[in-house]
Design a protein around this motif. Structure first.
Motif, short mmCIF file in Angstrom:
data_model
loop_
_atom_site.label_atom_id
_atom_site.label_comp_id
_atom_site.label_asym_id
_atom_site.label_seq_id
_atom_site.Cartn_x
_atom_site.Cartn_y
_atom_site.Cartn_z
N PRO A 135 0.81 -1.22 0.00
CA PRO A 135 0.00 0.00 0.00
C PRO A 135 0.85 1.27 0.00
O PRO A 135 1.84 1.38 0.71
N GLY A 136 0.44 2.22 -0.85
CA GLY A 136 1.06 3.53 -0.89
C GLY A 136 2.33 3.64 -1.68
O GLY A 136 2.87 4.75 -1.84
N CYS A 137 2.85 2.54 -2.24
CA CYS A 137 4.16 2.57 -2.88
C CYS A 137 4.14 3.12 -4.30
O CYS A 137 5.21 3.36 -4.87
N ALA A 138 2.98 3.30 -4.89
CA ALA A 138 2.90 3.78 -6.27
C ALA A 138 2.45 5.23 -6.34
O ALA A 138 2.04 5.70 -7.41
N VAL A 149 4.66 -2.59 4.76
CA VAL A 149 4.29 -3.80 5.51
C VAL A 149 3.55 -3.42 6.79
O VAL A 149 2.53 -4.04 7.14
N ARG A 150 4.04 -2.41 7.47
CA ARG A 150 3.35 -1.98 8.70
C ARG A 150 1.93 -1.50 8.38
O ARG A 150 0.98 -1.79 9.12
N GLN A 151 1.79 -0.77 7.27
CA GLN A 151 0.44 -0.32 6.89
C GLN A 151 -0.43 -1.52 6.54
O GLN A 151 -1.61 -1.58 6.92
N ASP A 204 -5.12 -9.07 1.49
CA ASP A 204 -4.53 -8.81 0.17
C ASP A 204 -4.29 -10.16 -0.49
O ASP A 204 -3.43 -10.93 -0.07
N ASP A 205 -5.07 -10.46 -1.55
CA ASP A 205 -4.93 -11.74 -2.21
C ASP A 205 -4.05 -11.65 -3.46
O ASP A 205 -3.98 -12.59 -4.25
#
Length: 428
Positions: A149-152, A205-207, A215-216
């Motif tokens: 999450p948030g990396c893009a 990872v923490r998020q 998350d599949d």
């Protein structure tokens, strides 16, 4: 009975570009072939190579079992010239995990969103370097697909782009001449960049851990693979899995997309049809541009003794050798007309007139048989979508005068342009 390798001619004085300076990496092997014939030995930097170019030799190459002559080992030996050893140790989900059928649809959805973001960044008009544009697009799609999450988006995305541009494993074959300096530094910049990637991914990872929604996708599977480890080991392991997958996945695809755009801008009639939505033509254009842009040294590291048929005879190849062929010396020269760009030569994923070749394996965009690139269906879908969106959304005017040339030292992968490919654009 197989013959010893010393029956083959030795390309005397020939060195490969990660060992000695060369002006033209492909030209060096072309000259050795002209002098020695279709199968010959190269000794370079303490390593030994059997190069083969005959129809039988190329067919024998593609028939090599992975357990005897390994693509994976050859790729690793190439990439470790650039990348820190820590990136390879203890990985649990490898790049081979990328292309499950249910994942591909999600990657294409992420590409669609990445194209939205790209159009927002381009705005109404301006100028852009095409290969920088496609590389950034690849980063955004890939990081959305498997980096958490948030990396893009936002600062996390920009930090990861900077770090992954340093950790570009393709530099091992695009600029092999630079690898001596990388080694001399102890891979200092690369190790720093890898730590920067880990910092961002560990925050993701923490998020992820704080969210109740499962998350599949691929990132979720990476997280699950490290579930039994202590928190610090787990976060670092997840980050390294993500880093290796990202480094291995996108750079050649996005270089091929850049060449496809370059070629379409030089062919107005095909460009008009692609912009109008001819997806079949767009796919054939993608195949043709990829074929012409190939600079790949196809290499297999011999791990078990193998009797190899060169076409002129069978030779014993011992462990420690590398068996190789070089696509740019085949793709454009084994039949008349192959030097030109002609999408009509493709029928779906195959050459329409492959029967006219001495072997259909002499020409390829993505490899053959069990050695075909597993990403081919996804890559063609992604290139088709991106070409149609970018060229359909913007009227582009190239600013280069002559057709762009590959990096001269490059020996592997899809060509990178030696110069900048700037284009003016205005929203249609």
């Amino acid at each position: 009975m197989p013959a010893p390798l010393d029956v083959l001619p030795l390309a005397d004085g020939v060195g490969l570009p990660w060992d000695v300076p060369v002006d033209d990496a492909v030209g060096v092997i072309a000259a050795a072939r002209a002098s020695c014939g279709d199968s010959f030995v190269v000794r370079s930097g303490g390593s030994e190579y059997l190069f083969t170019f005959s129809p039988t030799g190329v067919e024998s190459f593609y028939a090599l079992p992975e357990g005897v002559a390994s693509k994976g080992v050859a790729d690793y030996l190439m990439l470790r010239r650039k990348l820190p050893d820590a990136l390879f140790a203890g990985r649990r989900l490898l790049p081979s995990s990328l292309f499950r059928r249910d994942d591909v649809s999600s990657y294409l959805a992420h590409l669609d969103h990445a194209l939205d973001a790209t159009e927002d960044e381009l705005g109404e008009r301006g100028s852009v370097e095409l290969f920088a544009l496609t590389r950034r697009l690849g980063h955004r799609m890939g990081l959305a697909s498997w980096a958490g999450p948030g990396c893009a988006e936002g600062d996390a995305f920009e930090e990861l782009v900077r770090a992954f541009d340093v950790l570009d494993g393709s530099q091992a074959f695009v600029h092999p001449d630079a690898m001596a300096a990388v080694a001399a530094s102890g891979k200092r910049d690369e190790r720093t960049a890898l730590d920067d990637v880990a910092t961002v991914i560990e925050d993701a990872v923490r998020q992820h851990d704080s969210e109740s929604q499962p998350d599949d996708g691929l990132f979720g599977r990476i997280v699950e693979a490290w579930a039994s480890e202590a928190a610090e080991v787990r976060r670092r392991g997840i980050a390294m899995d993500v880093a290796l997958i990202h480094i291995a996945s996108m750079s050649n695809l996005m270089a091929a997309l850049g060449w496809a755009i370059v070629d379409l801008l030089g062919h107005p009639e095909q460009l008009r049809l692609v912009v109008a939505g001819d997806a079949d033509l767009a796919q054939r254009c993608a195949l043709e541009s990829t074929r012409l842009a190939q600079r790949s040294i196809m290499a297999r590291a011999v791990v078990e003794p193998v009797a190899f048929d060169t076409g002129a005879g069978v030779v014993d190849v011992p462990p420690g050798w590398t068996i190789a062929t070089l696509l740019p010396l085949l793709n454009t020269s084994v039949a008349p007309g192959l030097e030109g760009w002609e999408p009509a030569r493709w029928n779906r994923h195959r050459l329409a007139e492959a029967g006219a070749l001495a072997s259909p394996m002499l020409v390829t965009a993505f490899g053959h048989g069990k050695h075909s690139c597993p990403a081919q269906p996804f890559s063609l879908s992604a290139m088709t979508m991106a070409m149609t969106r970018l060229l359909g959304g913007y009227d582009m005017t190239p600013l280069w005068e002559d057709y762009p040339c590959p990096v001269p030292a490059q020996i592997g992968g899809v060509a990178r342009s030696a110069g900048r490919c700037e284009a003016l654009y205005v929203r249609r």
